[in-house]
Enzyme design. Sequence first.
Site, PDB file in Angstrom:
ATOM      1  CD  GLU A 237      20.743  18.620   2.460  1.00 41.30           C
ATOM      2  OE1 GLU A 237      19.823  19.441   2.288  1.00 41.30           O
ATOM      3  OE2 GLU A 237      21.876  18.750   1.993  1.00 41.30           O
TER       4      GLU A 237
ATOM      5  NE  ARG B 247      10.543  26.113   6.094  1.00 42.23           N
ATOM      6  CZ  ARG B 247      11.254  25.064   5.718  1.00 42.23           C
ATOM      7  NH1 ARG B 247      10.756  24.193   4.877  1.00 42.23           N
ATOM      8  NH2 ARG B 247      12.476  24.903   6.174  1.00 42.23           N
TER       9      ARG B 247
ATOM     10  CE  LYS C 218      17.975  20.851   7.948  1.00 39.87           C
ATOM     11  NZ  LYS C 218      18.209  19.709   7.130  1.00 39.87           N
TER      12      LYS C 218
HETATM   13  P1  ATP Z   1      15.822  23.801   6.486  1.00 40.19           P
HETATM   14  O1  ATP Z   1      15.645  24.985   5.627  1.00 40.19           O
HETATM   15  O2  ATP Z   1      15.593  24.065   7.926  1.00 40.19           O
HETATM   16  O3  ATP Z   1      17.087  23.073   6.212  1.00 40.19           O
HETATM   17  P2  ATP Z   1      14.642  21.728   5.009  1.00 40.19           P
HETATM   18  O4  ATP Z   1      13.261  21.612   4.498  1.00 40.19           O
HETATM   19  O5  ATP Z   1      15.746  21.888   4.047  1.00 40.19           O
HETATM   20  O6  ATP Z   1      14.639  22.845   6.094  1.00 40.19           O
HETATM   21  P3  ATP Z   1      15.096  19.010   5.684  1.00 40.19           P
HETATM   22  O7  ATP Z   1      16.089  18.452   6.611  1.00 40.19           O
HETATM   23  O8  ATP Z   1      15.273  18.741   4.260  1.00 40.19           O
HETATM   24  O9  ATP Z   1      14.998  20.546   5.977  1.00 40.19           O
HETATM   25  O10 ATP Z   1      13.623  18.632   6.140  1.00 40.19           O
HETATM   26  C1  ATP Z   1      13.153  17.389   6.588  1.00 40.19           C
HETATM   27  C2  ATP Z   1      11.648  17.479   6.635  1.00 40.19           C
HETATM   28  O11 ATP Z   1      11.250  18.457   7.587  1.00 40.19           O
HETATM   29  C3  ATP Z   1      11.049  17.906   5.314  1.00 40.19           C
HETATM   30  O12 ATP Z   1       9.917  17.126   5.070  1.00 40.19           O
HETATM   31  C4  ATP Z   1      10.675  19.351   5.525  1.00 40.19           C
HETATM   32  O13 ATP Z   1       9.590  19.699   4.730  1.00 40.19           O
HETATM   33  C5  ATP Z   1      10.354  19.373   7.013  1.00 40.19           C
HETATM   34  N1  ATP Z   1      10.564  20.704   7.590  1.00 40.19           N
HETATM   35  C6  ATP Z   1      11.685  21.439   7.537  1.00 40.19           C
HETATM   36  N2  ATP Z   1      11.497  22.640   8.131  1.00 40.19           N
HETATM   37  C7  ATP Z   1      10.222  22.655   8.589  1.00 40.19           C
HETATM   38  C8  ATP Z   1       9.418  23.616   9.288  1.00 40.19           C
HETATM   39  N3  ATP Z   1       9.899  24.800   9.637  1.00 40.19           N
HETATM   40  N4  ATP Z   1       8.143  23.286   9.579  1.00 40.19           N
HETATM   41  C9  ATP Z   1       7.649  22.092   9.249  1.00 40.19           C
HETATM   42  N5  ATP Z   1       8.348  21.143   8.597  1.00 40.19           N
HETATM   43  C10 ATP Z   1       9.619  21.412   8.264  1.00 40.19           C
HETATM   44 MG    MG Z   2      17.355  21.587   3.239  1.00 42.16          MG
END
Ligand code: ATP
Ligand code: MG
Length: 791
Positions: A273, A493, A503
Site C-alpha cells: 500500500e 511476518r 508503516k
Molecule cells: P505495515 O503494517 O508495515 O504497513 P502492511 O502489511 O500493511 O504492513 P503492505 O504495504 O500492505 O504493508 O504490505 C505489502 C506486502 O508486504 C504484504 O504482502 C504484506 O503481507 C508484506 N509485509 C508487510 N510487512 C511485513 C513483514 N514485517 N514481514 C513480512 N512481510 C511483510
Molecule cells: Mg498496511
Amino acid sequence: MVIGDGENQTLDLFLGIGLDKRTAENSIVNSKVTANLTAVIKEAGVVDGCSKSVGNLLYMVATKFPANALIHRRTLLEYIVSLKIKTTAQLDEALKFLANFGPEKFQLSEFEKACGVGVDVSVEEIMSSISQVFQENMKAIMEQRYHINVGNLCGQVRKLQPWSDAKIVKETIDQKLYGLLGERTAADNEKPTKKKKEKPAKVEKTVKITSAPLPVEEVNPYLIFPQPDENVKVHTEIFFSDGTIWAIHNSKEKLDKHLAKTGGKVYTRFPPEPNGYLHIGHAKAMFIDFGLAKERNGSCYLRFDDTNPEAEKKEYIDHIQEIVSWMGWEPFKVTYTSDYFQDLYDLALKLIRRGLAYVDHQTPDEIKEYRENKMNSPWRNRSISESLKMFEEMRLGMIDEGKATLRLKQDMQSDNKNMYDLIAYRIKFTSHPHAGDKWCIYPSYDYAHCIVDSLENVSHSLCTLEFEIRRASYYWLLEALDLYHPYVWEYSRLNISNNVLSKRKLNRLATENLVDGWDDPRLLTLAGLRRRGVSSDAINDFIRGIGITRSDNSMIQLNRLEYHIREDLNKAASRTMVVLHPLKIVITNLAGGAILDLDAKMWPDAQNDDTSSFYKIPFTNTVYIENSDFRTKDSKDYYGLAPGKSVLLRYAFPIKCTEVIYGDDGKSIMEIRAEYDPSKTTKPKGVLHWVAQPSPGVDPLKVEVRLFEKLFLSEDPTELDDKWLSDINPHSKEVIKEAYAVPALANAVLGDKFQFERLGYFAVDKDSAPGKLVFNRTVTLRDSYSKGGSK
Ligand code: ATP
Ligand code: MG
C-alpha cells in the site's frame, strides 16, 4: 496498457477473432501466446476475422495444442473453421486424441468419432436428458432448492449427452429450476450453513528453509490440483491452523481459463500500500513474491494496493518503485488496484443483483456492536432494487461521507469474524493519487484484493500470517462472483529486535520528527538501511538466511542482520583511517618540517607490487590517536599508550610515550610527547589507528561522523502498546562534528563505503557537501577492540 504499432496490428488481429479486450491484451504480453495465436489465425485463414465461438476455440488451440502433434494442427483448424468441431468439449477430446497419434497411424474416421464430429445433439435430446437427471435428483433439488450444485447437474447431463452444448445445457437447467422452484427466497440467497465434516488429520504447514530460498511443494498449485476429470469440480482442502476448513474451489472451466491465460506459469504479486516507505519486512515479502516467480520462470506484478486515498501519496509510489528496483527485483508489470476501479464497481453491482451485497447505514460503532453480538444490520434484508439505487447515489456523491457503505452479505453467525458482512465500499470525498477525481466511493482492501488477484491471473497469492483468517472471506467473495481462486499461502511476518516495522509507526517517527525522516539510518526502512550503507545483497542474504516459515512471528535479533552486513562490507569496503576523538601527540625526535610519505593498505591482503591497493598517508611530528587509546595508568591487559609504554602506529612506526602535558586544571590532558622508533626494532603488542597533520601547523581533514545505536531500548517496543514512543533510546544517535581523517578520504563521494580501521564500516551520507563530508557508521567491527590498542 501502452502498446506499439506492431502490437496494435496484432491486437486488432486478436480482437478480430472475437477475443475480449483483456484476453487479447494479456496475450500480447506473452510472446509465446502471441506467436502461436498469430500462426493459428493465419493457418486457419481467418485473418479477416471470424465468429467469437470459433475465435475462442482457436485461442484454445494456440494455448493448449500439444507440441508433439503440430503436424495435425492444420487439419484440426479446418474442422474448427468449418464448424465440425464447435464446442470446447469436442476440442478437448480432439487435442487428447491428436497428442497420441503420429502421422502414419492417424485416421480421420477415428478422429471424428473421438471428438463427436457430425454428432448433432438436438435441443429435444438435451431436454430429455435434463428431465432424466432432474428425476434422479428430485429429492435433493426440492430440499436444497437454489443451493443445489448446478455444475454437478450439468455434468450428469453431459455424461448422457457428451457432445451437447454446455451453454445450452446450463441455461436449460436454470430455466427448469426456475419453473420448478419459482422466485428465489431470502433463504435461497443465504449462504448455506456449513455441514460438519469429519475432522481430517491436521496438516502442519511449516516450511523451514535454510539454503534453498523457497518452499517447493507448498506453493505449487499444479501439484495441489490433481488432473481434473471432465466436469468434475476440483476440490483441494486447505486446513486453517484453528482446524476449520476452507476449500479452493475451481471448476475445470475456470482452471482451464486460468491456465490458458498464464500458460501454466507462476504469477505472483507484491502488493504494497503506498502509505509509506518500505521496510525490511517488505524485503522478505519481495523475496518471496518476486523470488518465487523468478525461481519458477514466472512473473511477479508490483501492484500498488491503493484503495485508501487518504493515506497514500505519489511520493510513496515513486519511492516504492525505485526501492523495489534497488533491491534487485524487476516487476513483470506495475499495476494499481485503482486501475481496476471500474471492474470492481461493475462486480459490486453484480453482487448486489445476486443478493450478496447491500447498502448499509450503520455507524462504525453500530457495526462494531452488531458484529460483537452476531446481529444482522437492519438494512441487511432491504430489497435489491433499493440497494442498487442507494449504491448509485453513493457513487454520484449524493450521500455524505460515513452515511452509507456497501456491505457483503456473508455470514453473521460464522465463527470467523472476518465473515461478518465486511465493508466492500465506503464514501470518501478525497481525490486519489492515481485515479484522480473520478470516484468518491472506494473499495476496501478485503473487497479489492482477492478480486484483483483473480483478474490479474495470479496463481499464488502470498501474504503474511495475519491474513490467514481472512482467507475465508477471500474465497467467499471469489466464489460469489464466479472468479478463479488463486492459491493462497501465508508466511510469518518479520520482526527485528529493538526496532519497529509497521508503516503506521514508522510514519509517526518520521512525521513527528522523532527521527530524521523515513530514511533515517536508525530505521529499518530500506531507504534507511541504504543510507546507512547497507547493500541490497546483504539484506537479501539476511532474508535467505532466516528462511521462510509459518512458525509464529519470530523476533529476529538485530545482530543476525549485522552479521550479513559485515560479511558483505568486508568484501566491499576499503580500509582507511579516521580518529573520532583526537588526542594530540608530538613526536619529539622528528624534525618539525619533516613529512614522511608512507603507504597504507586498502585491503588486508594487498600485495606489495599492486600499487592500486595502497593509499598515501603523511607522517609528521604531530599525529593524533583516539583519546580512549591513552591511559595514565598502565596495566597488564592494556595494549594502548601509557607513560613509558610503546604502541605501533599502523603502517608507520612504534612510538613511546615520554611525557604527558596537562592543562591549567592539572587534570585534562593537552598533549602527549613521544619518541618514534625509525628502525622499528621495538615490537609493541598494541596497534593503533592514527592521523597526522599533513604539514606543520595544518589540521588534518575534518569530517562529520554519525554513530548509531539501537533505536529502542526494549527488544519489542510494541509490547508497550501506546507507550512505545517513550522507549526510544536517547543515545541512539551520536554526531561527531570534527573527526580527523587521512587526506586520501577527501575524494570520497556518495555511495562510497569504507572500513575505518578499528572503528567499523562507514558510508558517505547524502548530507555531504563539497568540503564537508559526512559519514554514517553502518556497523561496528566484530572484536573491534580486542585486537587493537585499548581493550
Ligand atoms: P505495515 O503494517 O508495515 O504497513 P502492511 O502489511 O500493511 O504492513 P503492505 O504495504 O500492505 O504493508 O504490505 C505489502 C506486502 O508486504 C504484504 O504482502 C504484506 O503481507 C508484506 N509485509 C508487510 N510487512 C511485513 C513483514 N514485517 N514481514 C513480512 N512481510 C511483510
Ligand atoms: Mg498496511
